[in-house]
Scaffold this active site. Structure first.
Site, PDB file in Angstrom:
ATOM      1  N   ARG A 110       4.429   5.539  -7.460  1.00 50.37           N
ATOM      2  CA  ARG A 110       3.262   4.638  -7.466  1.00 50.37           C
ATOM      3  C   ARG A 110       2.949   4.327  -8.918  1.00 50.37           C
ATOM      4  NH1 ARG A 110      -2.288   4.671  -4.117  1.00 50.37           N
ATOM      5  NH2 ARG A 110      -0.773   3.818  -2.669  1.00 50.37           N
ATOM      6  N   HIS A 137       3.202  -3.643  -1.970  1.00 49.35           N
ATOM      7  CA  HIS A 137       2.944  -2.367  -1.280  1.00 49.35           C
ATOM      8  C   HIS A 137       3.738  -2.368   0.041  1.00 49.35           C
ATOM      9  CE1 HIS A 137       1.172   1.362  -0.416  1.00 49.35           C
ATOM     10  NE2 HIS A 137      -0.083   1.026  -0.176  1.00 49.35           N
ATOM     11  N   GLN A 140       3.057   0.111   3.134  1.00 49.59           N
ATOM     12  CA  GLN A 140       1.877  -0.233   3.925  1.00 49.59           C
ATOM     13  C   GLN A 140       2.196  -1.363   4.896  1.00 49.59           C
ATOM     14  OE1 GLN A 140      -1.439   1.231   3.572  1.00 49.59           O
ATOM     15  NE2 GLN A 140      -1.626   0.203   5.545  1.00 49.59           N
ATOM     16  N   ASP A 228      -8.656  -6.555   2.097  1.00 52.05           N
ATOM     17  CA  ASP A 228      -8.296  -5.492   1.140  1.00 52.05           C
ATOM     18  C   ASP A 228      -9.349  -5.487   0.036  1.00 52.05           C
ATOM     19  OD1 ASP A 228      -6.925  -3.491  -0.244  1.00 52.05           O
ATOM     20  OD2 ASP A 228      -5.345  -4.815  -0.989  1.00 52.05           O
ATOM     21  N   CYS A 267      -5.785  -1.850   4.621  1.00 52.26           N
ATOM     22  CA  CYS A 267      -4.880  -0.761   4.221  1.00 52.26           C
ATOM     23  C   CYS A 267      -5.644   0.484   3.786  1.00 52.26           C
ATOM     24  CB  CYS A 267      -3.930  -1.234   3.127  1.00 52.26           C
ATOM     25  SG  CYS A 267      -4.734  -1.622   1.555  1.00 52.26           S
ATOM     26  N   ARG A 295       1.138   5.123   8.493  1.00 50.61           N
ATOM     27  CA  ARG A 295       1.804   5.329   7.204  1.00 50.61           C
ATOM     28  C   ARG A 295       2.771   6.511   7.323  1.00 50.61           C
ATOM     29  NH1 ARG A 295      -0.401   3.593   2.448  1.00 50.61           N
ATOM     30  NH2 ARG A 295       1.574   4.372   1.604  1.00 50.61           N
TER      31      ARG A 295
HETATM   32  N1   CP Z   1      -3.375   2.445   1.567  1.00 49.75           N
HETATM   33  C1   CP Z   1      -2.979   3.274   0.583  1.00 49.75           C
HETATM   34  O1   CP Z   1      -1.906   3.144  -0.026  1.00 49.75           O
HETATM   35  O2   CP Z   1      -3.852   4.292   0.339  1.00 49.75           O
HETATM   36  P1   CP Z   1      -3.828   5.298  -0.862  1.00 49.75           P
HETATM   37  O3   CP Z   1      -4.142   4.516  -2.117  1.00 49.75           O
HETATM   38  O4   CP Z   1      -4.895   6.305  -0.547  1.00 49.75           O
HETATM   39  O5   CP Z   1      -2.463   5.937  -0.954  1.00 49.75           O
HETATM   40  N1  NVA Z   2      -4.804  -3.603  -3.359  1.00 51.16           N
HETATM   41  C1  NVA Z   2      -5.167  -2.211  -3.419  1.00 51.16           C
HETATM   42  C2  NVA Z   2      -4.423  -1.434  -2.371  1.00 51.16           C
HETATM   43  C3  NVA Z   2      -4.734   0.032  -2.338  1.00 51.16           C
HETATM   44  C4  NVA Z   2      -3.907   0.785  -1.369  1.00 51.16           C
HETATM   45  C5  NVA Z   2      -4.868  -1.656  -4.802  1.00 51.16           C
HETATM   46  O1  NVA Z   2      -3.806  -1.962  -5.353  1.00 51.16           O
HETATM   47  O2  NVA Z   2      -5.697  -0.927  -5.339  1.00 51.16           O
END
Ligand code: CP
Ligand code: NVA
Length: 308
Positions: A110, A137, A140, A228, A267, A295
């Site tokens: 990440r 992502h 997701q 989101d 998400c 997930r």
């Molecule tokens: N939706 C998602 O990726 O959640 P987290 O940021 O908690 O991993």
């Molecule tokens: N768009 C959001 C998604 C989090 C899972 C972010 O990148 O923070």
């Protein structure tokens, strides 16, 4: 010689492979019914395999679901904070990839920079999984498609509406329109439009994607409405986004314009009262907790595809 099976992005995979991964995920989910979360899956398909997860950004769902999923598959995990690695003080991503490939069987990353993911994939000799970047992502999106189909059947030919920032999650939904065959209607403020590159790519690959700035028009006839965060992890928290995005909030009034049997997706994490109201999050059309659960199952399908 073929390289490792990276799970990089929806646009890097063909539709049949994505479908196979989801079929695998569904079978794994079904076979677990009634088991405790720590009970191993039959045959422990990833016994002896080790997944390292690098987090340069916070996470609840991704961290826990990959860890639990890998254990259920019989494998093990190491969770690493990007700042704790030498990466945090300047060792190159390429060298980190070369070294980690000697210790672990797969790497999940990440990161707030998609370029870091690309460099890791270019130099790792083990599979790399995209656990969210500033641009996409994909894990997701896989869970979201799985969730929609559990509730409403095949997503192909359905209408999905995105209301809000044209962000990383929006891009994965755009790429998914080409791979899974749903129509995507995006409503985003003029200042926060989705990636032109992603939209052009999806249209070239046959997707029905429209982009505008009117949430009410976009939600008309929708089978699925998606929201989101207004401020993603990589965004400047001091920007004027709240003012730009207020009219894109998904509330009961907006949901009432979608099809009567439409579902609401997010998400998570949600910012209740901002991009979505409590009434929608907790209402009868919301499938957000199933998305979060899936997930786990979708990523088990991804892990099995990468590692077997
Ligand atoms: N939706 C998602 O990726 O959640 P987290 O940021 O908690 O991993
Ligand atoms: N768009 C959001 C998604 C989090 C899972 C972010 O990148 O923070």
């Amino acid at each position: 010689m073929t390289g490792p099976r990276h799970f990089a992005d929806i646009d890097a995979m063909d539709g049949d492979t994505l479908r196979d991964i989801l079929e695998g995920a569904k079978a794994l989910k079904k076979a677990r019914a009634g088991k405790g979360q720590a009970a191993p899956d039959a045959g422990a398909p990833l016994a002896g395999k080790l997944l390292a997860m690098i987090f340069e950004q916070p996470s609840t769902r991704t961290r826990i679901s990959f860890d639990v999923g890998m254990r259920q598959l019989g494998g093990e995990t190491i969770v690493l904070n990007g700042q704790d690695l030498q990466l945090g003080r300047g060792e190159s991503v390429a060298d980190t990839a070369r070294v980690m490939s000697r210790y672990v069987d797969a790497i999940m990353l990440r990161t707030k920079s998609h370029a870091v993911l690309e460099e890791l994939m270019a130099h790792a000799t083990v599979p790399v999984i995209n656990g969210l970047t500033d641009l996409t992502h994909p894990c997701q999106l896989m869970a979201d498609v799985m969730t929609f189909e559990e509730h409403r059947g095949p997503i192909t030919g359905k209408v999905v509406t995105w209301s809000g920032d044209g962000n990383n999650m929006a891009t994965s939904w755009i790429q998914g329109a080409a791979r899974f065959g749903y129509a995507l209607r995006l409503a985003c403020p003029p200042e926060l439009q989705p990636s032109d590159r992603a939209v052009d790519w999806a249209r070239r690959h046959g997707a029905d994607v429209s982009v505008g700035s009117d949430p009410e028009a976009a939600v008309d006839g929708a089978d699925c409405v998606v929201a989101d965060a207004w401020v993603s992890m990589h965004d400047d928290p001091n920007s004027d986004r709240h003012n730009m995005l207020a009219r894109f909030r998904v509330d009961e009034r907006l949901m009432s314009r979608a099809n009567a049997d439409s579902v609401f997706m997010h998400c998570l994490p949600a910012h209740r009262g901002e991009e979505v109201t409590d009434a929608v999050m907790d209402g009868p059309q919301s499938v957000v907790w199933d998305q979060a659960e899936n997930r786990l199952h979708a990523q088990k399908g991804i892990l099995a595809w990468c590692l077997r």
